[in-house]
Design a protein around this motif. Structure first.
Motif, PDB file in Angstrom:
ATOM      1  N   TYR A 188      -8.795   2.310   8.274  1.00 26.05           N
ATOM      2  CA  TYR A 188      -7.965   1.116   8.035  1.00 26.05           C
ATOM      3  C   TYR A 188      -7.950   0.213   9.265  1.00 26.05           C
ATOM      4  CZ  TYR A 188      -3.964  -1.685   6.524  1.00 26.05           C
ATOM      5  OH  TYR A 188      -3.144  -2.722   6.164  1.00 26.05           O
ATOM      6  N   LEU A 189      -7.862   0.827  10.452  1.00 23.61           N
ATOM      7  CA  LEU A 189      -7.909   0.043  11.690  1.00 23.61           C
ATOM      8  C   LEU A 189      -9.248  -0.653  11.836  1.00 23.61           C
ATOM      9  CD1 LEU A 189      -6.850  -0.849  14.447  1.00 23.61           C
ATOM     10  CD2 LEU A 189      -7.597   1.355  15.370  1.00 23.61           C
ATOM     11  N   TRP A 206       0.835  -1.210   0.000  1.00 24.98           N
ATOM     12  CA  TRP A 206       0.000   0.000   0.000  1.00 24.98           C
ATOM     13  C   TRP A 206       0.866   1.256   0.000  1.00 24.98           C
ATOM     14  CZ3 TRP A 206      -1.155   3.344   4.418  1.00 24.98           C
ATOM     15  CH2 TRP A 206      -2.160   4.269   4.135  1.00 24.98           C
ATOM     16  N   LEU A 266     -11.262  -1.673   9.515  1.00 27.73           N
ATOM     17  CA  LEU A 266     -11.375  -2.769   8.558  1.00 27.73           C
ATOM     18  C   LEU A 266     -10.515  -3.970   8.937  1.00 27.73           C
ATOM     19  CD1 LEU A 266     -11.372  -0.723   5.220  1.00 27.73           C
ATOM     20  CD2 LEU A 266     -13.307  -1.867   6.302  1.00 27.73           C
ATOM     21  N   ARG A 267      -9.516  -3.763   9.782  1.00 29.68           N
ATOM     22  CA  ARG A 267      -8.653  -4.869  10.217  1.00 29.68           C
ATOM     23  C   ARG A 267      -9.033  -5.393  11.599  1.00 29.68           C
ATOM     24  NH1 ARG A 267      -8.071  -4.750   5.751  1.00 29.68           N
ATOM     25  NH2 ARG A 267      -6.206  -4.525   4.441  1.00 29.68           N
ATOM     26  N   SER A 296     -15.108 -13.256   4.376  1.00 31.34           N
ATOM     27  CA  SER A 296     -14.788 -11.839   4.193  1.00 31.34           C
ATOM     28  C   SER A 296     -14.046 -11.585   2.891  1.00 31.34           C
ATOM     29  CB  SER A 296     -13.960 -11.327   5.380  1.00 31.34           C
ATOM     30  OG  SER A 296     -12.731 -12.007   5.477  1.00 31.34           O
ATOM     31  N   GLN A 297     -13.275 -12.563   2.418  1.00 31.69           N
ATOM     32  CA  GLN A 297     -12.602 -12.403   1.118  1.00 31.69           C
ATOM     33  C   GLN A 297     -13.611 -12.331  -0.014  1.00 31.69           C
ATOM     34  OE1 GLN A 297      -9.332 -15.112   0.309  1.00 31.69           O
ATOM     35  NE2 GLN A 297      -8.652 -14.997   2.430  1.00 31.69           N
ATOM     36  N   ALA A 306     -12.414 -15.571   7.508  1.00 38.95           N
ATOM     37  CA  ALA A 306     -11.526 -15.005   6.491  1.00 38.95           C
ATOM     38  C   ALA A 306     -12.000 -15.361   5.088  1.00 38.95           C
ATOM     39  CB  ALA A 306     -10.100 -15.495   6.716  1.00 38.95           C
ATOM     40  N   ASP A 361     -11.710  -6.690  12.847  1.00 37.78           N
ATOM     41  CA  ASP A 361     -12.472  -7.935  12.961  1.00 37.78           C
ATOM     42  C   ASP A 361     -11.563  -9.151  13.084  1.00 37.78           C
ATOM     43  OD1 ASP A 361     -11.559  -7.571  10.394  1.00 37.78           O
ATOM     44  OD2 ASP A 361     -13.454  -8.021   9.408  1.00 37.78           O
ATOM     45  N   LEU A 362     -10.582  -9.251  12.181  1.00 38.77           N
ATOM     46  CA  LEU A 362      -9.677 -10.400  12.234  1.00 38.77           C
ATOM     47  C   LEU A 362      -8.725 -10.327  13.416  1.00 38.77           C
ATOM     48  CD1 LEU A 362      -8.852 -10.970   8.458  1.00 38.77           C
ATOM     49  CD2 LEU A 362     -10.035 -12.539  10.007  1.00 38.77           C
ATOM     50  N   ILE A 363      -8.326  -9.120  13.791  1.00 41.61           N
ATOM     51  CA  ILE A 363      -7.459  -8.968  14.965  1.00 41.61           C
ATOM     52  C   ILE A 363      -8.161  -9.501  16.210  1.00 41.61           C
ATOM     53  CG2 ILE A 363      -6.375  -7.290  16.516  1.00 41.61           C
ATOM     54  CD1 ILE A 363      -5.857  -5.535  14.060  1.00 41.61           C
ATOM     55  N   TYR A 406     -18.729  -6.369  12.866  1.00 38.83           N
ATOM     56  CA  TYR A 406     -18.442  -5.664  11.610  1.00 38.83           C
ATOM     57  C   TYR A 406     -19.681  -4.921  11.108  1.00 38.83           C
ATOM     58  CZ  TYR A 406     -16.646  -4.926   6.887  1.00 38.83           C
ATOM     59  OH  TYR A 406     -16.223  -4.364   5.703  1.00 38.83           O
TER      60      TYR A 406
END
Length: 233
Positions: free
Chosen positions: A52-53, A3, A55-56, A78-79, A75, A58-60, A214
């Motif tokens: 950005y935080l 990015w 969006l990340r 979500s993909q 995962a 959920d997996l964290i 989410y």
């Protein structure tokens, strides 16, 4: 890392485009203009980091509070969800440039934002309904039979596309009125609410708790966006 590299190339590309189009002295510097741009730009930059935080997150949180099986199922869902929402950026940027950014009349801008939001919500609804029919085939084809339990996760998560597209339209209005602080506030609220949902529901519901957090986070983003649209003119 990718990015950051992409952003650097985009910055150099914009530099050369501006240098070729604008024949004036490119390297002129005025402290007043610089401070004005910095004052307007920093809140938008902070809002971008906050989004950005979010969006990340959920997996964290799922990795921290769930098990590896839940992480894999979520995962994969979500993909596929990311594929559904990937074309929103193209739609929003093309519509916003024609309907919003080129107009000075705030009344016209507000009307066009409403039209854009309605169109995007309709597109997202059709896309979500269509993907519900083919989700099982696509997920099993991509990830195999062992990810069959990701199908109900995706069937719920995909309806978040409606919130995703609505939020994108409302964000255009906030950007147009140059209220970066409101954008930052929106993502901070979304992070806080989604974090609370993750903290409580992931230990109880696993991957479904991540889906709930989410979706609630995006619902909060939309509510704040509507509040900004109605309250700031």
């Amino acid at each position: 890392v990718i990015w950051v590299i992409e952003s650097i190339f985009m910055a150099f590309g914009l530099f050369f485009i501006y240098k070729n189009v604008n024949k004036s002295n490119f390297f002129s510097f005025e402290i007043g203009v610089w401070m004005g741009l910095l004052k307007e730009g920093v809140p938008f930059f902070m809002a971008a980091l906050a989004s950005y935080l979010f969006l990340r997150l959920d997996l964290i949180m799922l990795r921290a509070l769930g098990d590896i099986r839940d992480v894999g199922l979520y995962a994969s869902a979500s993909q596929l969800f990311a594929v559904v929402t990937s074309f929103s950026g193209i739609l929003v940027s093309s519509m916003a440039s024609l309907l919003v950014y080129q107009h000075a009349s705030l009344r016209l801008v507000r009307r066009n934002v409403i039209y854009m939001a309605l169109v995007l919500v309709l597109i997202a609804t059709v896309a979500a309904a269509s993907m519900n029919f083919v989700a099982s085939f696509v997920l099993i084809s991509l990830f195999g039979e062992k990810f069959q339990q990701a199908i109900p996760l995706f069937n719920i998560l995909v309806w978040g596309a409606v919130l995703y597209f609505l939020d994108a339209a409302l964000t255009v209005y906030i950007v147009k009125i140059k209220r970066g602080g409101l954008l930052l506030m929106k993502w901070v609220f979304s992070i806080v609410f989604s974090f609370l949902v993750y903290q409580y529901y992931i230990p109880l519901m696993g991957a479904h708790g991540a889906v709930a957090g989410y979706l609630i986070g995006y619902a909060v983003a939309c509510l704040v966006g509507i509040f900004c649209f109605l309250g700031f003119k």
